[in-house]
Design a protein around this motif. Sequence first.
Motif, mmCIF file in Angstrom:
data_model
loop_
_atom_site.group_PDB
_atom_site.id
_atom_site.type_symbol
_atom_site.label_atom_id
_atom_site.label_comp_id
_atom_site.label_asym_id
_atom_site.label_seq_id
_atom_site.Cartn_x
_atom_site.Cartn_y
_atom_site.Cartn_z
ATOM 1 N N ILE A 178 0.868 -1.185 0.000
ATOM 2 C CA ILE A 178 0.000 0.000 0.000
ATOM 3 C C ILE A 178 0.899 1.228 0.000
ATOM 4 C CG2 ILE A 178 -1.816 1.280 1.192
ATOM 5 C CD1 ILE A 178 -2.675 -1.353 2.519
ATOM 6 N N CYS A 179 0.723 2.059 -1.010
ATOM 7 C CA CYS A 179 1.584 3.232 -1.175
ATOM 8 C C CYS A 179 0.756 4.504 -1.087
ATOM 9 C CB CYS A 179 2.272 3.139 -2.540
ATOM 10 S SG CYS A 179 3.126 4.646 -2.993
ATOM 11 N N CYS A 180 1.150 5.383 -0.175
ATOM 12 C CA CYS A 180 0.461 6.667 -0.026
ATOM 13 C C CYS A 180 1.334 7.754 -0.645
ATOM 14 C CB CYS A 180 0.219 6.938 1.465
ATOM 15 S SG CYS A 180 -0.651 8.470 1.792
ATOM 16 N N TYR B 104 1.807 6.834 -7.953
ATOM 17 C CA TYR B 104 0.874 5.921 -8.631
ATOM 18 C C TYR B 104 1.543 5.355 -9.896
ATOM 19 C CZ TYR B 104 -3.284 7.355 -5.912
ATOM 20 O OH TYR B 104 -4.212 7.580 -4.932
ATOM 21 N N ALA B 105 2.241 6.215 -10.619
ATOM 22 C CA ALA B 105 2.922 5.768 -11.844
ATOM 23 C C ALA B 105 3.961 4.697 -11.496
ATOM 24 C CB ALA B 105 3.581 6.948 -12.539
ATOM 25 N N GLY B 106 4.590 4.848 -10.331
ATOM 26 C CA GLY B 106 5.574 3.854 -9.874
ATOM 27 C C GLY B 106 4.927 2.491 -9.686
ATOM 28 N N LEU B 107 3.731 2.467 -9.109
ATOM 29 C CA LEU B 107 3.034 1.186 -8.904
ATOM 30 C C LEU B 107 2.694 0.540 -10.246
ATOM 31 C CD1 LEU B 107 0.450 1.980 -6.034
ATOM 32 C CD2 LEU B 107 2.690 0.915 -5.809
ATOM 33 N N VAL B 108 2.226 1.367 -11.164
ATOM 34 C CA VAL B 108 1.849 0.832 -12.484
ATOM 35 C C VAL B 108 3.080 0.206 -13.162
ATOM 36 C CG1 VAL B 108 0.991 1.468 -14.783
ATOM 37 C CG2 VAL B 108 -0.094 2.441 -12.751
ATOM 38 N N ALA B 109 4.207 0.916 -13.067
ATOM 39 C CA ALA B 109 5.435 0.401 -13.702
ATOM 40 C C ALA B 109 5.907 -0.892 -13.037
ATOM 41 C CB ALA B 109 6.535 1.457 -13.625
ATOM 42 N N PHE B 110 5.675 -0.992 -11.730
ATOM 43 C CA PHE B 110 6.212 -2.119 -10.940
ATOM 44 C C PHE B 110 5.525 -3.452 -11.260
ATOM 45 C CE2 PHE B 110 7.344 -3.452 -6.301
ATOM 46 C CZ PHE B 110 8.566 -3.938 -6.721
ATOM 47 N N GLN B 111 4.321 -3.386 -11.867
ATOM 48 C CA GLN B 111 3.595 -4.646 -12.112
ATOM 49 C C GLN B 111 4.350 -5.576 -13.055
ATOM 50 O OE1 GLN B 111 -0.081 -4.301 -14.472
ATOM 51 N NE2 GLN B 111 0.569 -2.217 -14.969
ATOM 52 N N GLY C 84 -2.972 2.097 -4.202
ATOM 53 C CA GLY C 84 -2.482 3.464 -3.978
ATOM 54 C C GLY C 84 -3.457 4.275 -3.135
ATOM 55 N N LEU C 85 -2.900 5.185 -2.358
ATOM 56 C CA LEU C 85 -3.708 6.113 -1.550
ATOM 57 C C LEU C 85 -3.283 7.527 -1.919
ATOM 58 C CD1 LEU C 85 -4.948 4.053 0.431
ATOM 59 C CD2 LEU C 85 -4.075 5.426 2.278
ATOM 60 N N PRO C 86 -4.224 8.447 -2.149
ATOM 61 C CA PRO C 86 -3.841 9.790 -2.588
ATOM 62 C C PRO C 86 -3.289 10.637 -1.450
ATOM 63 C CG PRO C 86 -6.221 9.663 -2.314
ATOM 64 C CD PRO C 86 -5.676 8.299 -1.991
ATOM 65 N N GLY C 87 -1.991 10.725 -1.360
ATOM 66 C CA GLY C 87 -1.342 11.505 -0.306
ATOM 67 C C GLY C 87 -0.549 12.635 -0.918
ATOM 68 N N LEU D 290 -7.207 -5.125 -0.598
ATOM 69 C CA LEU D 290 -6.253 -6.231 -0.768
ATOM 70 C C LEU D 290 -6.917 -7.558 -0.403
ATOM 71 C CD1 LEU D 290 -2.945 -4.704 0.727
ATOM 72 C CD2 LEU D 290 -3.457 -5.127 -1.690
ATOM 73 N N LEU D 291 -7.681 -7.558 0.697
ATOM 74 C CA LEU D 291 -8.360 -8.782 1.127
ATOM 75 C C LEU D 291 -9.392 -9.247 0.091
ATOM 76 C CD1 LEU D 291 -8.816 -7.977 4.926
ATOM 77 C CD2 LEU D 291 -7.458 -9.862 3.963
ATOM 78 N N GLU D 292 -9.962 -8.282 -0.637
ATOM 79 C CA GLU D 292 -10.928 -8.626 -1.695
ATOM 80 C C GLU D 292 -10.221 -9.118 -2.959
ATOM 81 O OE1 GLU D 292 -12.832 -4.829 -2.086
ATOM 82 O OE2 GLU D 292 -13.758 -4.992 -0.100
ATOM 83 N N GLY D 293 -8.881 -9.092 -2.952
ATOM 84 C CA GLY D 293 -8.118 -9.577 -4.102
ATOM 85 C C GLY D 293 -7.834 -8.501 -5.148
ATOM 86 N N GLU D 294 -8.116 -7.251 -4.804
ATOM 87 C CA GLU D 294 -7.908 -6.165 -5.767
ATOM 88 C C GLU D 294 -6.425 -5.836 -5.914
ATOM 89 O OE1 GLU D 294 -10.035 -4.726 -7.616
ATOM 90 O OE2 GLU D 294 -11.998 -4.987 -6.675
ATOM 91 N N SER D 295 -6.073 -5.315 -7.056
ATOM 92 C CA SER D 295 -4.708 -4.816 -7.254
ATOM 93 C C SER D 295 -4.714 -3.708 -8.304
ATOM 94 C CB SER D 295 -3.779 -5.942 -7.705
ATOM 95 O OG SER D 295 -2.452 -5.447 -7.732
ATOM 96 N N LEU D 296 -3.673 -2.889 -8.263
ATOM 97 C CA LEU D 296 -3.523 -1.768 -9.187
ATOM 98 C C LEU D 296 -4.751 -0.855 -9.186
ATOM 99 C CD1 LEU D 296 -1.601 -3.627 -11.962
ATOM 100 C CD2 LEU D 296 -0.742 -1.748 -10.582
ATOM 101 N N LYS D 297 -5.239 -0.585 -8.001
ATOM 102 C CA LYS D 297 -6.372 0.328 -7.817
ATOM 103 C C LYS D 297 -5.950 1.419 -6.834
ATOM 104 C CE LYS D 297 -9.348 -1.616 -10.410
ATOM 105 N NZ LYS D 297 -9.927 -2.904 -10.192
ATOM 106 N N ALA D 298 -6.681 2.529 -6.876
ATOM 107 C CA ALA D 298 -6.435 3.604 -5.912
ATOM 108 C C ALA D 298 -7.701 3.797 -5.085
ATOM 109 C CB ALA D 298 -6.110 4.888 -6.656
ATOM 110 N N VAL D 299 -7.515 4.138 -3.825
ATOM 111 C CA VAL D 299 -8.669 4.469 -2.988
ATOM 112 C C VAL D 299 -9.007 5.939 -3.252
ATOM 113 C CG1 VAL D 299 -9.563 4.634 -0.635
ATOM 114 C CG2 VAL D 299 -7.962 2.806 -1.235
ATOM 115 N N ALA D 300 -10.295 6.204 -3.430
ATOM 116 C CA ALA D 300 -10.736 7.584 -3.689
ATOM 117 C C ALA D 300 -11.922 7.906 -2.798
ATOM 118 C CB ALA D 300 -11.139 7.727 -5.155
#
Length: 298
Positions: free
Chosen positions: A99-101, A107-114, A123-126, A275-285
């Motif tokens: 989880i990255c804030c 966010y771009a870093g997470l996308v690249a990391f996949q 991702g969390l908008p910080g 994460l527990l729901e199995g989601e990935s590459l999403k942001a909380v809004a």
Amino acid sequence: MLKRIALMTSGGDAPGMNAFIRATTRYALDKGIGVFGIYEGYQGIIDNQIQGLPREDIVNIIQRGGTILKTSRSEEFMTEAGRKKAAANLEALEIDGLICCGGDGSYAGLVAFQKQWSGQMIGLPGTIDNDIKGTDFTIGFDTAVNTAVEAIDRLRDTGDAHSMHFIVEVMGRHCGNIATAVGKASGAEYVLIPETVSDIDEVNQAIQVKGHNIVVVAEGDELGGAYKIAQLLEKKSGDKSFRVCILGHTQRGGRPTARDRILASEMGIRAVDALLEGESLKAVAQVNQKYKLTELNG
Ligand code: F6P
């Protein structure tokens, strides 16, 4: 099954990041998930600065600005070699969720990391800038606005005493959201933002009121920063002089407001659920006061 997650703060710090770390850790630990903290953002994954985050490490932090996990902007993570090293470090610790804030660069870093790492990422908008697509508010924006408004209230006292005029520059990179909110809340005579074409004649007209005047300028305004605006206005008005106040990084520090603490805590909890729901590459809004998952706009 999600067994171990890692938390990270990245990019410019934002007040409320500690509230995110606290709530997310507590919630995940209560769910029986192991929690790790990554120190200094993406660079910390590469340098293996990853440590278990026990409950004792997150006490007495909700009220503190900054981030106990530190943060950075990593050039190395932008390379494939850097991301490969980072993936190997997470795999060695058997971490399966991250989880990255941070802001849009994070966010771009997470996308690249996949491409290098197969774990789940949320991702969390910080960011104080409130410039992330898909969310009404970002963590840190409310505090930054309040900090700037408090500063302007002080400037008004001295401005009133001396009939002085101020050009106040606020942060926001390429975005005028901080400036707009600060201008409204402080009753500024004029606000210059990068999203609209600024006209110095209009600003000059607006500051013809007696007494003192406050003009707020977003750092990204196309006419230039506060010094440039002061120069242009002095030339236009002829008889007035303008004092410049650049609030800069003061807006990033300090105690987070209750609103930012709540937003950060609730978003962190939503991220663990995702994460527990199995989601990935999403942001909380946050949209209309409800939390939802959006695409990472990296
Ligand atoms: O994105 C947050 C922010 O504070 C912007 O408002 C500002 O333009 C930038 O970071 C400043 O970055 P630095 O701390 O690297 O000077």
